[in-house]
Design an enzyme around this catalytic site. Structure first.
Site, PDB file in Angstrom:
ATOM      1  N   CYS A  58       0.895  -1.236  -0.046  1.00  0.00           N
ATOM      2  CA  CYS A  58      -0.023   0.058  -0.026  1.00  0.00           C
ATOM      3  C   CYS A  58       0.874   1.490  -0.001  1.00  0.00           C
ATOM      4  O   CYS A  58       0.462   2.353  -0.581  1.00  0.00           O
ATOM      5  CB  CYS A  58      -0.779   0.114   1.260  1.00  0.00           C
ATOM      6  SG  CYS A  58      -2.164  -1.408   1.446  1.00  0.00           S
ATOM      7  N   GLU A 120       5.128  -5.004   9.363  1.00  0.00           N
ATOM      8  CA  GLU A 120       4.582  -5.839   8.212  1.00  0.00           C
ATOM      9  C   GLU A 120       5.322  -6.053   6.969  1.00  0.00           C
ATOM     10  O   GLU A 120       5.196  -7.082   6.127  1.00  0.00           O
ATOM     11  CB  GLU A 120       3.253  -5.137   7.929  1.00  0.00           C
ATOM     12  CG  GLU A 120       2.452  -5.879   6.824  1.00  0.00           C
ATOM     13  CD  GLU A 120       2.271  -7.392   7.482  1.00  0.00           C
ATOM     14  OE1 GLU A 120       2.057  -8.301   6.427  1.00  0.00           O
ATOM     15  OE2 GLU A 120       1.977  -7.690   8.460  1.00  0.00           O
ATOM     16  N   GLN A 124       6.876  -9.186   3.852  1.00  0.00           N
ATOM     17  CA  GLN A 124       6.526  -8.870   2.453  1.00  0.00           C
ATOM     18  C   GLN A 124       7.995  -9.136   1.734  1.00  0.00           C
ATOM     19  O   GLN A 124       8.034  -9.642   0.560  1.00  0.00           O
ATOM     20  CB  GLN A 124       5.969  -7.623   2.038  1.00  0.00           C
ATOM     21  CG  GLN A 124       4.420  -7.766   2.481  1.00  0.00           C
ATOM     22  CD  GLN A 124       3.876  -6.392   2.867  1.00  0.00           C
ATOM     23  OE1 GLN A 124       4.663  -5.444   3.089  1.00  0.00           O
ATOM     24  NE2 GLN A 124       2.584  -6.395   2.878  1.00  0.00           N
TER      25      GLN A 124
END
Length: 416
Positions: A58, A120, A124
Site C-alpha cells: 500500500c 509488516e 513481504q
C-alpha cells in the site's frame, strides 16, 4: 560496489516510490499485483538481470537489483504497472550501492514505514525474496543482504519498544470511527474485503466497538466465512454488495482490486454514510463525495493521525539505528571480503608463478642451491605481501573498487 558474481560494470540499485512523495493515486498507478510481479521477474530474467527483488505494498513499490543503469529497473516497474516514466521521475527515488543497502535496512526494520515501527513489510520482503529465488533471480549477495535485514528486524522488535502500543492503519481507522460516529455499537458496519488490513480492522472493530451488526463481504465468500466464524459476524454474498451499502452507516473497503469497486452509481442512500478506503490502488471512486451525506476517508489521512504511542516510539529510533549499524557492518565486512578475495587469490597465484620461475632460474645458475630453504623464505614473503594488500582492502577508508582495479593492472592479473 559490485558483486563478484556479476560483471564489474553492474551496480546494486534500489529504485521505486513511496508514500513520502507519491500520493495514494500515484502509488496505485505503480502498484503490482502477484501476476504483475511474476511478469516483471520474467522480463528481468529475459533482459539478463541476474538478481532482483520486487516489493509492492500500500505504501511503496520498490525494486532491489543489479544493473548497469537504474533506468533498466525503472523500466521494469513502468512496463508492468500503469505508471509512466514521466510520473516516476517526479516522485521516484534511485539509491545506488551503499545507499541502496542502507535503504533496505530502514525499510525492512520499519524505520521507513508510514507508521513508525510497522513490521509488516519484513514479511513481504521475505515473500518477495522467496519468489525471486524460485525463479533463479537471487544471488549470494541478495540472500545475505535479505537475511541481514531480517536479523536486524528481529532484534529491533525484541530489543527495543519501537513497535510497542497499538498503532496501525487498521487501528487508526477504528479510532477515527469511534471519534466520529455516535452510538457506534448500534450502527450497521460493512467490511468489504478480508485481506490483511481488512482482517485487522475487523478484529479491532469487534474489540473496541462492541458492535453486533458487522457484515463481511468478500469476492471469495469462504474467506469471509472463515473470518466471520472466529468473530461471530454476518457474511453476505458479493452479489448483495449494493444492497448492504444502502443499509450501512459505516463502510470499510479493504480489497486488492486494481480498479474502484465502489462508486456513486451503486449508492442509493437514505442516510449519512462514512466510507474508509484502506486500499491501494484506491477502491472507492472519489465521485461518491458528490453525494450528500457521504464522507470519504483514505488510508493516507489515517496514517497521519499521530498519537502518544507514535511519539513514544520515536524515542527508540536511536537504539534501532544502533542495531542496524552493527548488523550492517558485519554485512559490509562480508561483502568486501567476498569482493576482493578473488583478486588476492589471483595475486598469490601470480607471485607463486614468479617465485617458481625465479627458483628454477637460480637453481641452474647457483651451485649447491638450497631450493627447499628458498621455497620456505619465498612463501613467507608472498604471504606477507598478500596480507598487506588484504589489510589495505579491508580498511574502511579504502576505495575497494579502485584498489582492486589498480592491483589487477599492476600485476597483470584477472580475478576469476
Amino acid at each position: 560496489m559490485e558483486n563478484n558474481n556479476v560483471p564489474k560494470h553492474l551496480y546494486f540499485y534500489s529504485v521505486g516510490l513511496s508514500y513520502k512523495k507519491a500520493d495514494a493515486e500515484v502509488r496505485g498507478q505503480f502498484s503490482l499485483d502477484a501476476v504483475a510481479k511474476t511478469r516483471l521477474l520474467e522480463q528481468a530474467k529475459n533482459d539478463g538481470i541476474e538478481s532482483l527483488l520486487v516489493t509492492s505494498t500500500c505504501n511503496r513499490t520498490e525494486i532491489y537489483g543489479f544493473a548497469e543503469h537504474p533506468f533498466q529497473l525503472i523500466k521494469l516497474i513502468c512496463d508492468n504497472s500503469n505508471g509512466s516514466v514521466d510520473a516516476f521521475q517526479k516522485v521516484g527515488f534511485v539509491y545506488k550501492n551503499q545507499e541502496a543497502i542502507n535503504h533496505m535496512f530502514r525499510v525492512g526494520t520499519g524505520l521507513d514505514s508510514q507508521i513508525l515501527g510497522d513490521f509488516e513489510i519484513i514479511s513481504q520482503i521475505k515473500t518477495s525474496f522467496t519468489h525471486s529465488k524460485s525463479m533463479g533471480l537471487a544471488n549470494a549477495f541478495m540472500e545475505r543482504l535479505v537475511n541481514a535485514v531480517i536479523q536486524a528486524s528481529k532484534r529491533i522488535k525484541t530489543e527495543t519498544e519501537i513497535s510497542s502500543g497499538a498503532t496501525s492503519v487498521s487501528f487508526a481507522s477504528v479510532q477515527y470511527i469511534l471519534k466520529n460516529v455516535e452510538d457506534i455499537s448500534n450502527k450497521n458496519i460493512l467490511l468489504f474485503g478480508t485481506g490483511k488490513i481488512g482482517r485487522n480492522t475487523c478484529e479491532n472493530l469487534v474489540k473496541h466497538t462492541k458492535n453486533e451488526h458487522i457484515t463481511l463481504i468478500n469476492r471469495t465468500k469462504d474467506k469471509a466465512e472463515k473470518l466471520a466464524g472466529k468473530l461471530n459476524l454476518i457474511v453476505k454474498d458479493y452479489s448483495e454488495l449494493h444492497l448492504e451499502l444502502q443499509k450501512a452507516d459505516v463502510v470499510v473497503v479493504a480489497t486488492g482490486a486494481q480498479n474502484p469497486t465502489v462508486d456513486k452509481a451503486i449508492l442509493n442512500l437514505k442516510k449519512p454514510l462514512l466510507i474508509l478506503d484502506l486500499s491501494i490502488p484506491k477502491n472507492v471512486h472519489e465521485n461518491v463525495e458528490e453525494l450528500e451525506g457521504v464522507t470519504l476517508i483514505h488510508m493516507d489521512y489515517l496514517s497521519q493521525l499521530t498519537d502518544e504511542t507514535l511519539e513514544n516510539r520515536k524515542l527508540h529510533i536511536p537504539a534501532a539505528e544502533a542495531i542496524i549499524e552493527e548488523i550492517k557492518e558485519e554485512f559490509v565486512t562480508w561483502m568486501k571480503g567476498r569482493k576482493f578475495a578473488p583478486t588476492i587469490n589471483a595475486l598469490k597465484e601470480k607471485l607463486n608463478a614468479i617465485k617458481a620461475s625465479e627458483l628454477d632460474f637460480q637453481s641452474k645458475k647457483i651451485a649447491d642451491f638450497n631450493e627447499e630453504q628458498a621455497e620456505i623464505i619465498s612463501n613467507r614473503i608472498i604471504q606477507k605481501i598478500t596480507t598487506h594488500f588484504a589489510n589495505h582492502l579491508k580498511d574502511d577508508d579504502t576505495m575497494v573498487d579502485e584498489s582492486i582495479e589498480w592491483i589487477e593492472k599492476v600485476f597483470k592479473i584477472k580475478a576469476s
